[in-house]
Enzyme design. Structure first.
Site, PDB file in Angstrom:
ATOM      1  CG  ASP A  99      -5.442  -7.484  -1.079  1.00 21.15           C
ATOM      2  OD1 ASP A  99      -4.292  -7.747  -0.701  1.00 21.15           O
ATOM      3  OD2 ASP A  99      -6.139  -6.607  -0.554  1.00 21.15           O
TER       4      ASP A  99
ATOM      5  CD  GLU B  90     -10.049  -6.719  -1.921  1.00 25.00           C
ATOM      6  OE1 GLU B  90      -8.966  -6.190  -2.211  1.00 25.00           O
ATOM      7  OE2 GLU B  90     -10.897  -6.167  -1.209  1.00 25.00           O
TER       8      GLU B  90
ATOM      9  CB  CYS C 217     -10.241  -0.444  -8.579  1.00 24.32           C
ATOM     10  SG  CYS C 217     -10.568  -1.663  -7.297  1.00 24.32           S
TER      11      CYS C 217
ATOM     12  CG  HIS D 135      -2.133  -0.913   0.988  1.00 24.31           C
ATOM     13  ND1 HIS D 135      -2.217  -2.161   1.549  1.00 24.31           N
ATOM     14  CD2 HIS D 135      -3.254  -0.770   0.233  1.00 24.31           C
ATOM     15  CE1 HIS D 135      -3.344  -2.731   1.171  1.00 24.31           C
ATOM     16  NE2 HIS D 135      -3.990  -1.917   0.384  1.00 24.31           N
TER      17      HIS D 135
END
Length: 581
Positions: free
Chosen positions: A467, A443, A514, A200
């Site tokens: 993920d 995910e 996304c 992240h």
């Protein structure tokens, strides 16, 4: 003397500047710049932390029983000498006065400087005193945290550093929350010892559009404060103390990149339509409401992912109120001027922990945060907090088109539980008739495999490839030790992505991606051939992906993808069929 450090490239481009080291500490340290007029107050706060620890140590010495080992008294005396050392105290205040660091950052910066001096000592006994210094710093940091908690803590707004030279952040690791404090032009690039391409922290770096290299292992130990550094975000190379010739070469590359960005910016208002007439929606991922305007400026047709967890971070452990959340969502909606906004419910956990501690100072820990209480699991375990967020989203939906996206869903029952909480929130607001489109992120492999049971429960789906790859391949995406095994081209990953797109389209449900694959031009043709018609990515990536779509024939790509999905080596198959740009 010039040398190079190698790591994992996570954001393309070149950055040249002076190194600013952020040392690791045993407790979380806030990093932010104070305003010049706050320097005296911040210095005073720092000195109070030193004085508080000195008083604690004095009390401990006085309370020692008569039969206490003499070594214990000697240890406390060493700690007292350190906390009163003029070089230590004065050096810490120097960072506040000269660099405008907050007190905690200044303390960790001085720790880094002194630690290196201890490391260079030849005497074993003196070298081992470094651990005493680290213990003293931990005590002072804890004192500063206690002092801050005693007041109503509101982090200052990010500010630009008014230095002459560009600054580059060098650290063992930087949390996504900390990096958010630096997103307004303070640093031109960053380097960390640990991390992976889709951690992240790397994702936030890409949203900032700054070159970054992670997983270098020892950069923070080898690079010194104020060293001139070049970050090559294309190759994953960090050059320290470059020669004039090397620096000129990279400065030329910087100018070339600027010319290319200017050329691509001309595509901003051009619709993304393939050669055979397939219209593609170009959406943006954002972290803060203020990012919405920048997304429109980059050519986004809406926001496909608003990461709301960043509203919960850098707040000294205090959660935002319903009103604060409502105002933030409303700000983003109004900035989009009628374009759609997809709000993801809070996704904390793994490498985005929330700053929550118990009253006795203990911090909650999980044995394996990536598989623990995170995302929708955490929200459902905190129904009061979750209802508050749902009410804020519902209130904001009165101002423009809003959709709600649930992260890390693994079972249809989690959607059902959320709908019950949403119905309760709407009744509390007196708006039970509000129709708020509800979607899930795919995910987790279980969600992809059992999609046929999820689709009747939702209005749309969004594939979170970061993920999905991590959990499909059992790879911790923040761990540089296994980063080479993180492979978006793996046939199992591409098979799941294609399966989700096909089933969602067959059910008449909107589907987008996304994750990082959406903004990677290497996958644009593959995803288009799979039937994807909505890409959501960082605003800085929109123009390049749009350029790819304008050059592609979707029907031809679909035929090539059918062959690619049957191959044990999809990357090579993509090269053979020219699906790779």
């Amino acid at each position: 003397m010039s040398f190079q450090v190698f790591g994992i490239p996570v954001t393309r481009g070149v950055a040249i500047g002076r190194a600013v080291l952020v040392a690791a500490s045993r407790i979380d340290v806030a990093h932010y710049f104070v305003e010049p007029e706050q320097v005296a107050k911040e210095t005073e706060r720092c000195l109070r932390g030193f004085e508080a620890v000195a008083a604690e140590l004095e009390q401990l010495r006085e309370a020692l029983p008569g039969d206490a080992p003499p070594e214990l008294d000697a240890l406390l005396e060493v700690h007292l000498m350190l906390v009163r050392d003029p070089l230590f105290v004065g050096g810490t205040c120097h960072w506040i006065e000269e660099r405008l660091y907050n007190a905690e950052w200044a303390l960790s910066a001085q720790l880094e400087v002194l630690s290196r001096q201890f490391d260079d000592m030849e005497d074993d006994y003196l070298r081992e005193r470094k651990s005493d210094l680290e213990q003293v710093v931990s005590r002072i940091l804890e004192a500063l945290v206690r002092g801050q908690a005693a007041q109503s803590f509101t982090p200052p707004p990010p500010r630009d550093f008014a230095g002459q030279d560009p600054l580059l952040l060098i650290a063992a690791d930087v949390s996504p929350a900390d990096l958010m404090n630096f997103r307004h032009g303070v640093f031109q690039g960053f380097v960390t010892d640990i991390g992976g391409r889709t951690s992240h922290t790397a994702i936030v770096a890409r949203s900032m559009g700054i070159p970054a290299v992670v997983g270098t292992r020892e950069a923070s130990r080898l690079i010194r404060q104020d060293d001139w550094v070049i970050i090559d975000g294309d190759q994953g190379v960090v050059i320290v103390d470059p020669s004039p010739t090397v620096r000129q070469e990279y400065e030329f590359r910087q100018r070339q990149a600027e010319v290319e960005r200017e050329r691509l910016s001309r595509l901003r208002d051009k619709p993304a339509v393939s050669l055979d007439g397939q219209r593609v929606a170009m959406l943006a991922n954002i972290e803060l409401p203020s990012d919405a305007a920048a997304a429109l400026a980059a050519g986004a047709e809406g926001v496909g992912l608003f990461r709301t967890e960043f509203l919960f971070m850098n707040r000294g452990g205090q959660l935002p109120t319903e009103e604060e959340q409502y105002l933030a969502y409303r700000e983003a909606i109004e900035a989009l001027q009628g374009r759609p906004l997809t709000i993801r419910s809070i996704d904390v956990g793994a490498d985005k922990p929330l700053e929550r501690a118990h009253a006795d100072g203990r911090h909650e820990t999980q044995l394996n945060p990536a598989l623990g209480l995170r995302a929708i699991r955490w929200s459902l375990s905190e129904p009061g907090m979750f209802r508050q967020q749902l009410r804020a989203v519902a209130r904001a939906a009165a101002h423009g088109p809003v959709k709600l996206l649930l992260p890390m869903v693994s079972h249809w029952q989690q959607v059902e539980q959320t709908r019950e909480l949403l119905r309760a929130a709407l009744h509390q607001l007196g708006t039970p008739e509000l129709q708020l489109p509800l979607g899930v992120m795919i995910e987790i492999p279980a969600a992809a495999v059992s999609l046929r049971w999820l689709l009747p429960q939702v209005d749309f789906v969004s594939i979170g490839t970061n993920d999905l790859i991590q959990y499909t391949l059992a790879i911790d995406r923040a761990d540089e030790e296994v980063a080479h095994l993180y492979d978006p081209w793996h046939p199992a990953v591409l098979g799941l992505v294609a399966q989700v797109i096909e089933q969602a389209r067959a059910a008449g449900k909107e589907v987008s991606i996304c994750g990082e694959m959406a903004g990677d031009p290497a996958f644009t043709a593959v995803l288009l051939g799979m039937g994807l018609r909505a890409y959501s990515m960082h605003p800085a990536q929109i123009a390049e992906v749009k350029q790819q779509i304008l050059r592609l024939d979707a029907s031809r790509a679909a035929a090539q993808v059918a062959t690619l999905l049957q191959s044990p080596d999809p990357r090579q198959a993509a090269r053979d069929t020219r699906l790779l740009p």
